[in-house]
Design a protein around this motif. Structure first.
Motif, PDB file in Angstrom:
ATOM      1  N   VAL A  71      67.868  83.738  -9.951  1.00 21.59           N
ATOM      2  CA  VAL A  71      67.546  83.082  -8.688  1.00 21.59           C
ATOM      3  C   VAL A  71      68.409  83.607  -7.548  1.00 21.59           C
ATOM      4  O   VAL A  71      68.412  83.060  -6.453  1.00 21.59           O
ATOM      5  CB  VAL A  71      67.667  81.547  -8.792  1.00 21.59           C
ATOM      6  CG1 VAL A  71      66.647  81.014  -9.770  1.00 21.59           C
ATOM      7  CG2 VAL A  71      69.063  81.114  -9.201  1.00 21.59           C
ATOM      8  N   GLY A  72      69.142  84.701  -7.789  1.00 23.22           N
ATOM      9  CA  GLY A  72      69.915  85.335  -6.735  1.00 23.22           C
ATOM     10  C   GLY A  72      70.996  84.435  -6.171  1.00 23.22           C
ATOM     11  O   GLY A  72      71.501  83.524  -6.842  1.00 23.22           O
ATOM     12  N   THR A  73      71.335  84.659  -4.916  1.00 18.43           N
ATOM     13  CA  THR A  73      72.452  83.931  -4.323  1.00 18.43           C
ATOM     14  C   THR A  73      72.057  82.541  -3.835  1.00 18.43           C
ATOM     15  O   THR A  73      72.870  81.838  -3.223  1.00 18.43           O
ATOM     16  CB  THR A  73      73.091  84.738  -3.179  1.00 18.43           C
ATOM     17  OG1 THR A  73      72.118  85.004  -2.176  1.00 18.43           O
ATOM     18  CG2 THR A  73      73.672  86.034  -3.696  1.00 18.43           C
TER      19      THR A  73
ATOM     20  N   ALA B 162      70.128  83.234 -15.932  1.00 22.27           N
ATOM     21  CA  ALA B 162      69.063  84.219 -16.087  1.00 22.27           C
ATOM     22  C   ALA B 162      67.977  83.598 -16.951  1.00 22.27           C
ATOM     23  O   ALA B 162      68.252  82.728 -17.786  1.00 22.27           O
ATOM     24  CB  ALA B 162      69.578  85.503 -16.729  1.00 22.27           C
ATOM     25  N   GLY B 163      66.753  84.011 -16.732  1.00 18.20           N
ATOM     26  CA  GLY B 163      65.636  83.479 -17.494  1.00 18.20           C
ATOM     27  C   GLY B 163      64.815  84.589 -18.113  1.00 18.20           C
ATOM     28  O   GLY B 163      64.748  85.712 -17.581  1.00 18.20           O
ATOM     29  N   PHE B 164      64.192  84.268 -19.232  1.00 20.21           N
ATOM     30  CA  PHE B 164      63.391  85.237 -19.978  1.00 20.21           C
ATOM     31  C   PHE B 164      62.108  84.535 -20.436  1.00 20.21           C
ATOM     32  O   PHE B 164      62.179  83.519 -21.136  1.00 20.21           O
ATOM     33  CB  PHE B 164      64.160  85.758 -21.197  1.00 20.21           C
ATOM     34  CG  PHE B 164      65.548  86.228 -20.862  1.00 20.21           C
ATOM     35  CD1 PHE B 164      65.787  87.554 -20.550  1.00 20.21           C
ATOM     36  CD2 PHE B 164      66.609  85.344 -20.840  1.00 20.21           C
ATOM     37  CE1 PHE B 164      67.066  87.982 -20.215  1.00 20.21           C
ATOM     38  CE2 PHE B 164      67.894  85.764 -20.511  1.00 20.21           C
ATOM     39  CZ  PHE B 164      68.120  87.086 -20.202  1.00 20.21           C
ATOM     40  N   ALA B 165      60.966  85.045 -20.024  1.00 20.82           N
ATOM     41  CA  ALA B 165      59.688  84.430 -20.361  1.00 20.82           C
ATOM     42  C   ALA B 165      58.802  85.430 -21.094  1.00 20.82           C
ATOM     43  O   ALA B 165      58.809  86.629 -20.786  1.00 20.82           O
ATOM     44  CB  ALA B 165      58.966  83.947 -19.104  1.00 20.82           C
TER      45      ALA B 165
ATOM     46  N   ASP C 180      63.502  76.879 -10.113  1.00 23.46           N
ATOM     47  CA  ASP C 180      63.462  78.221  -9.518  1.00 23.46           C
ATOM     48  C   ASP C 180      63.505  79.298 -10.593  1.00 23.46           C
ATOM     49  O   ASP C 180      62.761  80.290 -10.533  1.00 23.46           O
ATOM     50  CB  ASP C 180      64.656  78.421  -8.582  1.00 23.46           C
ATOM     51  CG  ASP C 180      64.549  77.648  -7.288  1.00 23.46           C
ATOM     52  OD1 ASP C 180      63.694  77.997  -6.469  1.00 23.46           O
ATOM     53  OD2 ASP C 180      65.321  76.703  -7.110  1.00 23.46           O
ATOM     54  N   LEU C 181      64.393  79.118 -11.568  1.00 22.50           N
ATOM     55  CA  LEU C 181      64.572  80.128 -12.608  1.00 22.50           C
ATOM     56  C   LEU C 181      63.274  80.351 -13.379  1.00 22.50           C
ATOM     57  O   LEU C 181      62.853  81.489 -13.607  1.00 22.50           O
ATOM     58  CB  LEU C 181      65.685  79.688 -13.563  1.00 22.50           C
ATOM     59  CG  LEU C 181      66.054  80.703 -14.640  1.00 22.50           C
ATOM     60  CD1 LEU C 181      66.733  81.916 -14.030  1.00 22.50           C
ATOM     61  CD2 LEU C 181      66.959  80.060 -15.688  1.00 22.50           C
ATOM     62  N   VAL C 182      62.637  79.266 -13.771  1.00 23.85           N
ATOM     63  CA  VAL C 182      61.370  79.374 -14.503  1.00 23.85           C
ATOM     64  C   VAL C 182      60.306  80.013 -13.622  1.00 23.85           C
ATOM     65  O   VAL C 182      59.591  80.937 -14.041  1.00 23.85           O
ATOM     66  CB  VAL C 182      60.913  77.994 -14.993  1.00 23.85           C
ATOM     67  CG1 VAL C 182      59.531  78.082 -15.632  1.00 23.85           C
ATOM     68  CG2 VAL C 182      61.920  77.418 -15.991  1.00 23.85           C
TER      69      VAL C 182
END
Length: 348
Positions: free
Chosen positions: A69-71, A159-162, A88-90
């Motif tokens: 999601v950056g800064t 961090a997210g991983f889908a 946001d991450l999802v």
């Protein structure tokens, strides 16, 4: 000072395994709510299993995406408002997957911090679970890393991983042609890109995160933490209805750089900048920073979070379908001969 018989323990180094175990117990109910057809097992294993056949696929192609999601995290940390950053991450991951024509199936998160605060971490991961629920995506696991010396002062990273799937031969973009119609779906604000610029503008404005929002209700920090809109279920419904040739998630690079990613050579997106009104947050950013329109268009989503490229004969029906699902649909323009994005009119 070392505990026990002058022997050093892991807790003495700042890593609390008990807190990690407590977190897993706290988030199990949230993860359970995200289970869907194909889910196998729960949290706590060395890996996560998923049954594609049980999810209804015969000849699936897997699609994977990862993002952060950056800064925007900086604002969440500084305000202490971490309850929506997981959405946001999802969204940053699953909105990308659906652009390939894939249905998001499972999600994993990576949460790293200097000192694990169980209440804070629970709030973050419950936000992740909510994003997964709204996307029809199972939260199947993740990693919580407590790393003293790497993160300081309450800082953390996400961090997210889908992973998603589609039936073979149904990948997008496919069949984009001259005359296709561009349908824009309204964003819910800045989403999760351009926040290094946003934070610089806030510095220039002299405002604090807790200041009254100059372009809306509540505080400035609260307004800027409005979570990224999830487009998954709506976009999948449009794809299954037929006539969708491509989708572009408007993230970093804004409206200038993302739509061309779905175009074959020799075609361009012609976008009418007069088709919608620039939302107040972007007008405030542009005015405060004395931002040129072309810079605005290649930095932010400018109020359009997703663009669908649709067969002209199906545009009206798909617009109605999306509106019924709660989307604000903006006819933006069409596919024409050319290259990149061709703007008509003015946004500022």
């Amino acid at each position: 000072m070392a505990s026990g018989h002058n022997g050093l323990t892991y807790a003495d180094t700042g890593v609390d395994i008990d807190a990690g175990n407590a977190l897993v117990d706290r988030i199990k109910p949230a993860a359970k709510r995200t289970q869907r057809a194909g889910s196998m097992g729960g949290l706590g294993g060395f890996g996560a299993l998923f049954d594609l056949k049980a999810a209804g696929y015969n000849d699936p192609i897997l699609v994977a995406a990862t993002d952060g999601v950056g800064t925007k995290l900086r604002i969440a940390i500084d305000t202490g408002n971490v309850s929506t950053i997981g959405i946001d991450l999802v969204a940053m991951c699953v909105n990308d997957l659906v652009c390939q024509g894939a249905e998001p199936l499972l999600f994993l998160d990576y949460f790293a911090t200097g000192k694990l605060e169980v209440d804070q971490a629970t709030s973050i991961i419950e936000g992740i679970a909510l994003g997964c629920e709204r996307s029809g995506c199972a939260l199947v696991g993740g990693e919580t890393a407590e790393m003293p010396g790497m993160y300081h002062g309450g800082d953390f990273d996400l961090a997210g991983f889908a992973v998603g799937a589609m039936e073979r031969g149904f990948d997008l973009p496919r069949g984009v042609a001259e005359g296709d119609v561009l349908l824009g779906l309204a964003s819910d604000g800045v989403h999760s890109n351009g926040y290094s610029f946003v934070r610089k503008v806030v510095d220039l404005s002299g405002l604090a995160w807790e200041s009254p929002c100059p372009f809306g209700d509540g505080t400035l920090g609260g307004a800027l933490l409005t979570p990224t809109r999830l487009y998954v279920k709506q976009a999948l419904a449009a794809i299954r209805a037929g006539g969708v040739h491509g989708l572009a998630h408007i993230t970093g690079g804004g409206l200038t750089e993302n739509p061309p990613r779905v175009l074959p050579k020799g075609l361009a997106c012609q976008i009418d900048l007069g088709a919608w009104t620039l939302p107040p947050v972007f007008r405030w950013l542009a005015t405060t920073a004395h931002m040129a329109e072309d810079e605005l268009l290649k930095t932010f989503n400018c109020g359009i979070g997703m663009i669908l490229v649709v067969e002209s004969a199906r545009a009206e029906a798909i617009s109605a379908l999306l509106a019924d699902l709660g989307e604000t649909v903006i006819p933006l323009g069409q596919i024409v001969a050319g290259e990149g994005v061709i703007y008509q009119g003015k946004l500022l």
